[in-house]
Design a protein around this motif. Structure first.
Motif, short mmCIF file in Angstrom:
data_model
loop_
_atom_site.label_atom_id
_atom_site.label_comp_id
_atom_site.label_asym_id
_atom_site.label_seq_id
_atom_site.Cartn_x
_atom_site.Cartn_y
_atom_site.Cartn_z
N PRO A 22 0.85 -1.19 0.00
CA PRO A 22 0.00 0.00 0.00
C PRO A 22 0.88 1.25 0.00
N SER A 23 0.26 2.39 -0.08
CA SER A 23 1.01 3.65 -0.07
C SER A 23 1.80 3.78 1.23
N PRO A 24 2.87 4.57 1.22
CA PRO A 24 3.64 4.76 2.45
C PRO A 24 2.79 5.25 3.62
N ARG A 25 1.84 6.13 3.35
CA ARG A 25 0.98 6.64 4.43
C ARG A 25 0.17 5.51 5.06
N VAL A 26 -0.39 4.64 4.23
CA VAL A 26 -1.20 3.51 4.75
C VAL A 26 -0.31 2.54 5.51
N ARG A 27 0.92 2.33 5.05
CA ARG A 27 1.86 1.46 5.78
C ARG A 27 2.01 1.95 7.22
N GLN A 28 2.22 3.25 7.35
CA GLN A 28 2.40 3.83 8.69
C GLN A 28 1.10 3.72 9.49
N GLN A 29 -0.03 4.02 8.86
CA GLN A 29 -1.32 3.96 9.56
C GLN A 29 -1.59 2.56 10.08
N LEU A 30 -1.26 1.55 9.31
CA LEU A 30 -1.47 0.17 9.75
C LEU A 30 -0.60 -0.15 10.96
N ASN A 66 12.47 -8.97 1.37
CA ASN A 66 11.87 -8.17 2.44
C ASN A 66 10.50 -7.64 2.02
N ARG A 67 10.33 -7.34 0.74
CA ARG A 67 9.05 -6.84 0.26
C ARG A 67 7.97 -7.90 0.44
N LEU A 68 8.30 -9.16 0.18
CA LEU A 68 7.32 -10.23 0.38
C LEU A 68 6.90 -10.33 1.84
N LYS A 69 7.89 -10.27 2.74
CA LYS A 69 7.58 -10.35 4.17
C LYS A 69 6.78 -9.13 4.63
N TYR A 70 7.20 -7.95 4.18
CA TYR A 70 6.54 -6.71 4.57
C TYR A 70 5.11 -6.67 4.02
N ALA A 71 4.92 -7.07 2.78
CA ALA A 71 3.58 -7.08 2.19
C ALA A 71 2.67 -8.05 2.94
N HIS A 72 3.19 -9.22 3.31
CA HIS A 72 2.41 -10.19 4.07
C HIS A 72 2.03 -9.59 5.43
N PHE A 73 2.98 -8.98 6.09
CA PHE A 73 2.75 -8.33 7.38
C PHE A 73 1.64 -7.28 7.26
N LEU A 74 1.74 -6.43 6.23
CA LEU A 74 0.76 -5.36 6.06
C LEU A 74 -0.63 -5.91 5.71
N ARG A 75 -0.69 -6.97 4.93
CA ARG A 75 -1.98 -7.60 4.63
C ARG A 75 -2.64 -8.12 5.90
N ARG A 76 -1.85 -8.74 6.76
CA ARG A 76 -2.41 -9.26 8.02
C ARG A 76 -2.92 -8.12 8.89
N LEU A 77 -2.17 -7.02 8.95
CA LEU A 77 -2.63 -5.86 9.72
C LEU A 77 -3.90 -5.28 9.11
N ALA A 78 -3.97 -5.24 7.78
CA ALA A 78 -5.16 -4.70 7.10
C ALA A 78 -6.40 -5.53 7.41
N GLU A 79 -6.22 -6.83 7.58
CA GLU A 79 -7.35 -7.69 7.96
C GLU A 79 -7.86 -7.34 9.34
N LYS A 80 -6.94 -7.03 10.26
CA LYS A 80 -7.32 -6.70 11.64
C LYS A 80 -7.79 -5.26 11.79
N TYR A 81 -7.24 -4.35 10.97
CA TYR A 81 -7.51 -2.93 11.10
C TYR A 81 -7.90 -2.33 9.74
N PRO A 82 -9.05 -2.74 9.19
CA PRO A 82 -9.41 -2.27 7.85
C PRO A 82 -9.55 -0.76 7.74
N ALA A 83 -9.95 -0.09 8.81
CA ALA A 83 -10.10 1.36 8.75
C ALA A 83 -8.76 2.06 8.50
N ALA A 84 -7.68 1.43 8.90
CA ALA A 84 -6.34 2.01 8.72
C ALA A 84 -5.88 1.98 7.28
N THR A 85 -6.59 1.26 6.42
CA THR A 85 -6.19 1.18 5.01
C THR A 85 -6.70 2.34 4.19
N GLN A 86 -7.51 3.19 4.82
CA GLN A 86 -8.07 4.34 4.10
C GLN A 86 -7.03 5.45 4.03
#
Length: 92
Positions: A22-30, A66-86
């Motif tokens: 996701p965008s850098p801003r969404v990465r931080q929000q997650l 690292n991108r694969l690990k980071y993307a997986h991590f962010l997807r898992r966070l997005a599942e738990k915190y969908p509002a943070a993906t906005q």
């Protein structure tokens, strides 16, 4: 014939989609929504804290492994915190 093609195509799609960030801003929000520090994220991925800071600032992109690990991590966070993906308006 189409059934034979669909399986390799699904594998290709999974490989390509697996490292979309996701965008850098969404990465931080997650990360913030999960109550995690950059150091905690860095430790989980196996990089220095400054790498996560640069990824969140959009200054650099993680290398493939690292991108694969980071993307997986962010997807898992997005599942738990969908509002943070906005996307939210910036304070630029």
């Amino acid at each position: 014939m189409e059934a034979a093609m669909s399986d390799p195509l699904r594998r290709i799609d999974a490989l390509v989609d697996s490292d979309i960030l996701p965008s850098p801003r969404v990465r931080q929000q997650l990360r913030v929504a999960a109550g995690l520090t950059q150091a905690e994220v860095a430790h989980a991925i196996g990089v220095q804290r400054v790498a996560v800071a640069r990824w969140e600032a959009g200054l650099t992109k993680p290398h493939r492994g690292n991108r694969l690990k980071y993307a997986h991590f962010l997807r898992r966070l997005a599942e738990k915190y969908p509002a943070a993906t906005q996307e939210t308006p910036g304070e630029d």
